[in-house]
Design a protein around this motif. Structure first.
Motif, mmCIF file in Angstrom:
data_model
loop_
_atom_site.group_PDB
_atom_site.id
_atom_site.type_symbol
_atom_site.label_atom_id
_atom_site.label_comp_id
_atom_site.label_asym_id
_atom_site.label_seq_id
_atom_site.Cartn_x
_atom_site.Cartn_y
_atom_site.Cartn_z
ATOM 1 N N HIS A 1 1.135 -1.344 0.132
ATOM 2 C CA HIS A 1 0.100 -0.234 -0.024
ATOM 3 C C HIS A 1 0.940 1.231 -0.220
ATOM 4 O O HIS A 1 2.187 1.183 0.600
ATOM 5 C CB HIS A 1 -0.888 0.078 1.231
ATOM 6 C CG HIS A 1 -1.944 1.197 1.176
ATOM 7 N ND1 HIS A 1 -1.584 2.296 2.051
ATOM 8 C CD2 HIS A 1 -3.097 1.416 0.482
ATOM 9 C CE1 HIS A 1 -2.650 2.746 1.842
ATOM 10 N NE2 HIS A 1 -3.660 2.475 0.617
ATOM 11 N N GLU A 2 0.337 2.216 -0.684
ATOM 12 C CA GLU A 2 1.188 3.656 -0.883
ATOM 13 C C GLU A 2 1.523 4.257 0.301
ATOM 14 O O GLU A 2 2.461 4.995 0.597
ATOM 15 C CB GLU A 2 0.259 4.527 -1.684
ATOM 16 C CG GLU A 2 -0.917 4.943 -1.029
ATOM 17 C CD GLU A 2 -1.783 5.434 -2.323
ATOM 18 O OE1 GLU A 2 -1.510 5.838 -3.272
ATOM 19 O OE2 GLU A 2 -2.978 5.881 -1.866
ATOM 20 N N ALA B 1 -5.490 0.037 -7.346
ATOM 21 C CA ALA B 1 -5.305 1.457 -7.076
ATOM 22 C C ALA B 1 -4.701 1.655 -5.669
ATOM 23 O O ALA B 1 -4.867 1.080 -4.693
ATOM 24 C CB ALA B 1 -6.558 2.136 -6.983
ATOM 25 N N GLY B 2 -3.501 2.427 -5.777
ATOM 26 C CA GLY B 2 -2.756 2.703 -4.644
ATOM 27 C C GLY B 2 -1.926 1.704 -3.975
ATOM 28 O O GLY B 2 -1.255 1.809 -2.785
ATOM 29 N N TYR C 1 1.746 -0.427 -4.912
ATOM 30 C CA TYR C 1 2.805 -0.633 -5.920
ATOM 31 C C TYR C 1 3.793 -1.777 -5.417
ATOM 32 O O TYR C 1 3.383 -2.196 -4.421
ATOM 33 C CB TYR C 1 3.599 0.699 -5.618
ATOM 34 C CG TYR C 1 3.006 1.980 -6.131
ATOM 35 C CD1 TYR C 1 2.604 2.446 -7.091
ATOM 36 C CD2 TYR C 1 2.088 2.572 -4.836
ATOM 37 C CE1 TYR C 1 1.921 3.533 -7.642
ATOM 38 C CE2 TYR C 1 1.462 3.991 -5.180
ATOM 39 C CZ TYR C 1 1.318 4.188 -6.683
ATOM 40 O OH TYR C 1 0.720 5.259 -6.929
#
Lengths: 1104, 277
Positions: free
Chosen positions: B138-139, B185-186, B188
């Protein structure tokens, strides 16, 4: 060809055809069928721009084309529920209701006006939503909307900022200094997002970063905006705007998102848009201290300071956007989102700052053009729209990307010598005017999407102008640049938007040309409209002379026009230099780690009042360093004296305002006793907005056809009778010109009558001149000069007298009289009850989500202001003229009796029998012989002219009140929806039989010489007239072009209530819209020009 | 490409003692963290291990390594010049051979029969190129890890061709440069802590050191620019001993993944019941 083809045709030439031309010859049935087809199409289309074009086509059809064909039809009614939906931004529901009404009752002017408004609002809402979606979906912006908890915050402050200097004890200060931007082309507003995103090929501007200095005040140009950021040892956000003199320590997340609470909205938007307090965390109920702990460290916070080097607002140099960009830049560098902590920014970093500035503007509820953050880039750059490609968030939705491309011009495109030459020729100025550009941007978008001719051709021309400017820049041919910008202003710009120019600008250009001849190379309009930031290009050897000349000319012209046009500040001339670095950051460390000097002037007095123990080590260290710097640094010379002055302001500094106000009140016969009574009644709740209304059990119905006459039925005999009376000198015109036209300039306090509102007969004409031109024409028609009276007030009398003198009464040959007002009121601070009534009980236009948040926050602040200042206390904290108010136009007729104007006129022409009273903004009225004949023949004491209602005609109308026809003021409507049952709206033009009027006052012609009797008669009738409490927006100006708007309370008595009197016989006549409509808001002007109203007015005028 | 050498870094000033901590491994045997790690490496077929340590820690590490000490050599990092420098200290050991690189304060649990190390070595040997293990992260955790940008290898579910590597990116930079299609989304792809690297990485680190300071992420970014470099999203989890409660969490993970799972679960339930009482 179907109108749909103009939207969907594969042939570009067809798509670029003008809607107006395509509609011109369509009969009513065909046009209605086309409207149905367009409505079906826009509901089904998944192409955003197709939908928007269809919506604007529908708007145009209902606003301009159908009314032309519906004149003979029944006007119809507008369903109130639809109107409510419109106010609450439920546009689709509103449209459905209006269309249902149209199907059931047939097409009509009223329902078309409602549909026109709904389609237009939906079109702009659709566009704005799309821009907002794009702003959120720009890569690099998205994560901030996903973040809802401090534990998720991935940003960390850079270590360099967390180390206190051991010697000075100060944390380093990160300082970002940013130039502002000029647009050397004026791009035909092609930098509006909607245009750039639909027509990327046409969106091109030449944008230059500049440093500024105020000529004669500052030593040399420097970057006009700066942001400073540092760590503080408190878990808060300390935000300070040096330029607006405002500071706050913010300790909760909710406060960060409360934009209008103070003047720190821009700083808050920067903190949010930079991701330090990401937008996703709004409303999460989390702690700001926890969030700051994550970003900065335990127990630590951040201080952010904005500073504008005294460059005024409204300079058209995008000062606010570039300040926002500077603030965002500093925050992003500090949190590692730009790899360069100091120095310039790389291209990808500049682009993300731009994306964040766009986001910040949206969050703050404002919005600029896409070129406005141009100051972030260095030197000169060509900014162009970009076609969306696969992978872009815009792909498949709009043709262009949200973010434009920036190509920095190199020294081949613009050699150093050319840059130098341009700087040596260009004089930049701020003319001092502040105007709302918002409506202009909507007009431009609409005309573009409708492909209106000749605006579309003008837009094509602007591309040629840009190419010429670029070529001239390359060859260093500054005269050619001047010629191109001048031509651009005179041609395409004013073709697209006639309102871009004004009398002030035109005067400056004409006089500069007259003084400098061939050495004046051209005028150049900066930004949205003229009057604020402007450029004048001179032969270099005369530039210095030009600067002095313009300063003097602007100041003189402003003095002449100050009463007529909204000036926000004294005009200034700038020195400027092209900034070849763009935005630039320094890390100030050690003893240099200080905030801008203005910051200390502002905060030190407060700190000195605090106990030393409370200040904490870093603040004490800072004060020590600042004291040391004051002794050493030349730029802090005189600071001690300034501090001293801040701590001990000059005695008597603020008492002048009160003295002048008291003098004015005394001069204009202020009735203190009545005022105290009104204040007491307001406080006690005996009067107020809610009490304006008629009793709730009043029955309000629409009038019957038999209750009024129709001008369409007047005959040649009526006209003959009227002409005869005119010839015999039995008529005079009374123009109500006492007011400020609050809506016209949003409370700027200029005399509306003197406003040069439109170019007519080849030049700008004021309302006064226009009304005189109509009287001149009637005088010529009947062969007898028509007496024309302008009623004035404390506020408008002197300016109007001077204005008429300056223009030699516009050569008017008949008697031209001013009837000076003898009544005055003092505004009061509103009660919270009335503010809440106005904002919560009455239907309100809901704004777009973010703007609504800002408005709600502002309203909370204003309620706080009313409470802390004292509800119903005298409003004195403004210029005296802004604290006083005229007491309503009912008094203007009795004033004619009281000040001797009528008596004098009757003495000169005893045959005078009829007065025609009308509002200053009812520009289409004239002394029409047939209507006069009708009035005379009817034997009425008063004949009011009414028009059929459209959506925008709010404020009462002609009604049967408990079975009796009378005009009901909007304020008096017991229920909002009652107004929507009324077919006719009051134009406030009233034919008055003088003897019947005097009889209503229980006076005779002979009594007019008896002042005491007249005064007693007026007081007696006034007591029978209702008193309305109203809220008016009043501007308070401060600083450099800053303005605040306050809702203040005042009372009024209105002429329409004469129709309630049984002692004077009142009749009504319906007249055409072109005659009876009023110009209340400058945003109406464009439609007024396009729908034939202006041409109609010209046909009534004789200018010489 | 056959990988026969491994490098474990354990010279970080806050991490020196973590590999020496005793934990109970998946088989219920108490061992040092270093021995658990070495066990996984040798089980995957690697015979030589170099451990980069602080000068003076050699004996303690040798003792903690137990039976694996024989396959180990200890390389002191003379000066604390950062992670890139620590890795480069083993350049003489790796020579011209590809090598496995891992950190001494992380342990791994696999969701398959194959250990995380074995999964990664298999990919490197099949792909004949350097490979880094990655995990969707998670970001909010971006400030702790190196992160990669790339695209999925066609036909493969968990392999990515690395295009760029950024050390501790901001979410802004990550969103612009590191978005990998197919991830939530969010999220990486962040480094997992195990890599199979090639000699050119050591060369790049050497060049960086000569110029001032070495940084592994930028050396890996250069690798990505120069040659085929894969990322493998392993079927497993990393456990960072250095986090708050990191040792406890790692022990629980090992316990729950091993033969004593029921015992550990009972222990947890008992603890919960007692704490509620």
């Amino acid at each position: 060809m179907a109108l749909l083809d103009l939207i969907t045709s594969p042939d570009e030439a067809v798509r670029n055809r003008s809607l107006d031309a395509a509609c011109a010859d369509l009969p009513l049935d065909a046009l209605l069928a086309e409207a149905d087809a367009l409505d079906d199409f826009r509901r089904g289309s998944d192409n955003l721009y197709h939908r928007v074009r269809a919506l604007l086509f529908l708007h145009s059809i209902h606003r301009f084309h159908l009314p032309r064909l519906l004149a003979a039809e029944k006007p119809g009614a507008i369903p109130f529920k639809g109107y409510e939906n419109l106010l609450e931004r439920r546009f689709e529901e509103a449209i459905d209701l209006f269309l249902k009404q149209q199907r059931e009752s047939g097409p009509g002017d009223a329902i078309s006006s409602a549909l026109a408004a709904a389609y237009q609002k939906l079109a702009f809402q659709t566009l704005a939503d799309q821009v907002r979606r794009s702003v959120r979906s720009v890569s690099g912006n998205q994560w901030m909307f996903r973040m809802g908890h401090p534990a998720d915050q991935p940003l960390r402050l850079r270590k360099e900022l967390l180390v206190r200097d051991p010697a000075s004890g100060l944390y380093p200060v990160l300082r970002e200094r940013t130039p502002v931007r000029m647009d050397l082309t004026h791009c035909g507003w092609s930098d509006i997002f909607f245009l750039g995103m639909d027509y990327p090929d046409g969106a091109k501007v030449l944008n230059i970063s500049v440093d500024l200095a105020v000529h004669g005040r500052d030593k040399e140009p420097s970057p006009p905006v700066e942001a400073s950021l540092r760590v503080i040892e408190q878990p808060v956000l300390r935000l300070t705007s040096v330029d607006l003199g405002c500071t706050a320590e913010i300790s909760s997340l909710n406060e960060v998102f409360d934009f209008a609470k103070d003047y720190l909205g821009l700083l808050k938007a920067a903190v949010i848009a930079s991701g330090i307090v990401p937008p996703g965390i709004e409303g999460s109920g989390q702690s700001l201290a926890d969030l700051l702990e994550r970003v900065v460290g335990p127990g630590l916070g951040l201080e952010l300071v904005s500073n504008v080097n005294n460059i005024p607002k409204g300079s058209r140099l995008a000062v606010s956007t570039n300040l926002l960009a500077a603030l965002i830049g500093a925050c992003m560098r500090a949190t590692g989102q730009a790899s360069s902590l100091t120095g310039g920014l790389a291209e990808d970093e500049r682009r993300i700052v731009l994306a964040r500035a766009l986001l910040g503007e949206w969050i703050g509820g404002s919005g600029g053009g896409w070129q406005d953050s141009g100051g972030v880039w260095p030197g000169m750059k060509l900014i162009t729209g970009t076609v969306a490609r696969e992978g872009d968030p815009e792909f498949g939705i709009s043709r262009g990307r949200l973010m434009p491309n920036h190509r920095i011009l190199d020294h081949d495109d613009a050699p150093a010598a050319a840059r130098e030459k341009l700087q040596n020729s260009l004089v930049l100025v701020h003319g001092g005017m502040a105007q709302n550009v918002g409506p202009i941007l909507e007009m431009v978008t609409e005309k573009y999407l409708l492909r209106s001719e000749p605006e579309w051709s003008a837009r094509q021309e602007t591309h040629g102008v840009l190419d010429r400017i670029l070529a001239a820049l390359k060859s260093g041919d500054v005269p050619a640049i001047g010629a191109a910008t001048m031509e651009n202003f005179n041609g395409p710009i004013q073709t697209i938007i006639p309102w871009a120019g004004n009398l002030y600008t035109q005067t400056l250009i004409d006089k500069t040309r007259a003084a400098f001849g061939k050495d004046f190379w051209g005028f150049w309009m900066l930004g949205g409209m003229a009057g604020g930031g402007m450029g004048f290009i001179f032969a270099p050897e005369r530039k210095a002379e030009g600067q002095e000349f313009l300063q003097q000319l602007m100041s003189e012209t402003k003095r002449t026009l100050a009463a007529a046009l909204p000036f926000a500040m004294e005009p200034v001339v700038y020195d400027f230099a092209i900034n070849e670095r763009g935005t630039w950051a320094d890390l100030l460390t050690g003893s240099e780690a200080l905030m801008p000097s203005g910051y200390y002037r502002f905060v030190v007095p407060t700190l000195l009042r605090m106990d030393r123990q409370q200040l904490g080590a870093p603040r004490l260290a800072e004060l020590d360093q600042f004291a040391a710097a004051c002794r050493k640094r030349p730029d802090l010379n005189g600071m001690v004296q300034k501090l001293f002055d801040s701590i001990f302001p000059h005695s008597g500094e603020n008492s002048g305002n009160r003295d002048t106000l008291d003098a004015l009140l005394a001069k204009y016969g202020f009735d203190r006793v009545m005022h105290e009574q009104i204040r007491d009644d307001l406080k006690a709740g005996r009067i107020g907005l809610a009490q304006n209304r008629l009793p709730a059990n009043s029955v309000i119905e629409d009038v019957r056809e038999s209750d009024l006459a129709n001008s369409a039925n007047l005959t040649a005999a009526h006209r003959e009778r009227g002409l005869k009376a005119l010839k015999n000198g039995e008529v005079a015109v009374v123009t109500l010109a006492a007011g400020a036209g609050s809506r016209w300039t949003q409370g700027a306090g200029v005399v509306k009558a003197l406003h040069p509102f439109c170019k007519l007969g080849g030049r700008h004409r004021s309302f006064v001149e226009t009304h005189l031109a109509k009287s001149r024409k009637v005088s010529q028609l009947c062969g007898t000069p028509l007496p024309h009276i302008f009623t004035t007030s404390y506020f408008s009398h002197e300016p109007t007298r001077r204005f008429l003198d300056q223009h030699d009464q516009f050569g008017y040959q008949g008697p031209l009289l001013l009837s000076e007002g003898k009544s005055i009121g003092l505004r009061t601070v509103p009660t919270v009850r009335d503010l809440r009534f106005a904002w919560e009980e009455m239907p309100q236009q809901t704004l777009d989500v973010q703007q609504q948040k800002v408005r709600d926050s502002l309203r909370t602040a204003l309620i706080g202001w009313a409470e802390s200042t004292g509800e119903a206390s005298d409003y004195t904290d403004n210029l005296p003229q802004q604290c006083l108010h005229p007491v309503g136009h009912w008094y203007e007729v009795p004033n004619l009796l009281r000040n001797g104007t009528l008596a004098a006129l009757l003495e000169e022409r005893p045959q005078l029998k009829t007065l025609v009273l009308h509002n200053i903004d009812t520009v289409g009225m004239n002394v029409d012989p047939a209507l006069l004949g009708h009035h005379l023949e009817s034997g009425a004491g008063l004949t009011f002219e009414v028009i059929t209602r459209r959506l925008e005609d709010r404020g009462g109308g002609l009604a049967l009140v408990n079975g009796h026809p009378q005009l009901v003021e909007g304020l008096a409507m017991p229920r909002e929806e009652d107004e929507f049952h009324l077919t006719y709206y009051n134009s406030n033009t009233c034919w008055i039989d003088i003897d019947a009027l005097l009889a209503a006052f229980k006076l005779t012609r002979a009594d007019l010489k008896d002042a005491a009797k007249v005064t007693a008669a007026i007081r007696a009738l006034a007591a029978r007239m209702p008193t309305y409490i109203t809220l008016k927006d009043v501007k308070k100006r401060w600083g450099h072009g800053q303005e605040d708007v306050f809702p203040v309370c005042q009372f009024e008595k209105l002429w329409v209530d004469m129709s309630q009197l049984s002692s004077i016989q009142t009749r009504y006549v319906a007249v055409p819209r072109l005659r009876g409509q009023q110009l209340k808001d400058p945003a109406q002007l464009d439609g007024w020009l396009r729908d034939g109203s202006a041409a109609y007015l010209e046909s009534l005028c004789e200018w010489e | 490409m056959k990988v026969t050498k491994a490098v474990i870094t354990a010279a970080g000033k806050n991490q020196r003692t973590l590999p020496l901590q005793t934990l109970v491994d998946r088989d219920g045997v108490p061992k040092s963290a270093l021995a658990i790690l070495a066990g996984e490496i040798t089980a995957a077929g690697i015979g030589e291990i170099a451990v980069v340590v602080c000068p003076g820690d050699e004996d303690a590490y040798a003792a903690a390594a137990g039976p694996f000490a024989r396959q180990m050599r200890f390389i002191p990092q003379a000066e604390p010049l950062g992670y890139g420098h620590a890795v480069h200290c083993a350049a003489g050991f790796t020579g011209d051979d590809p090598f496995l690189l891992t950190v001494g304060d992380h342990l791994y649990t696999s969701r398959t029969e194959k250990s995380c190390t074995a999964q990664l070595l298999e990919t490197a040997e099949a792909g004949k190129c350097p490979v880094s293990a990655v995990q969707a992260t998670h970001e909010s955790k971006l400030p702790y890890y190196g992160s990669i940008g790339g695209r999925r290898v066609a036909g493969s579910e968990r392999l990515y061709e690395i295009e760029t590597v950024i050390e501790k990116p901001t979410p802004t930079e990550a969103e612009q440069k590191l978005v990998v299609p197919g991830l939530r989304a969010g999220n990486y792809l962040c480094f997992f802590g195990i890599h199979v690297l090639v000699p050119s990485v050591m060369e790049t680190l050497g060049r960086q050191l000569a110029a001032g300071r070495a940084d592994l992420s930028s050396a890996l970014a250069e690798t990505a620019r120069r040659e085929r470099y894969l990322a493998h999203e392993l079927l497993g989890r990393r456990h960072d001993l250095d986090l708050h409660y990191g040792l406890l969490a790692t022990q629980l993970a090992l316990g729950l993944a091993g033969k004593d799972r029921d015992e550990v679960l009972s222990l947890l339930v008992e603890l919960l019941a007692q704490s509620n009482a």
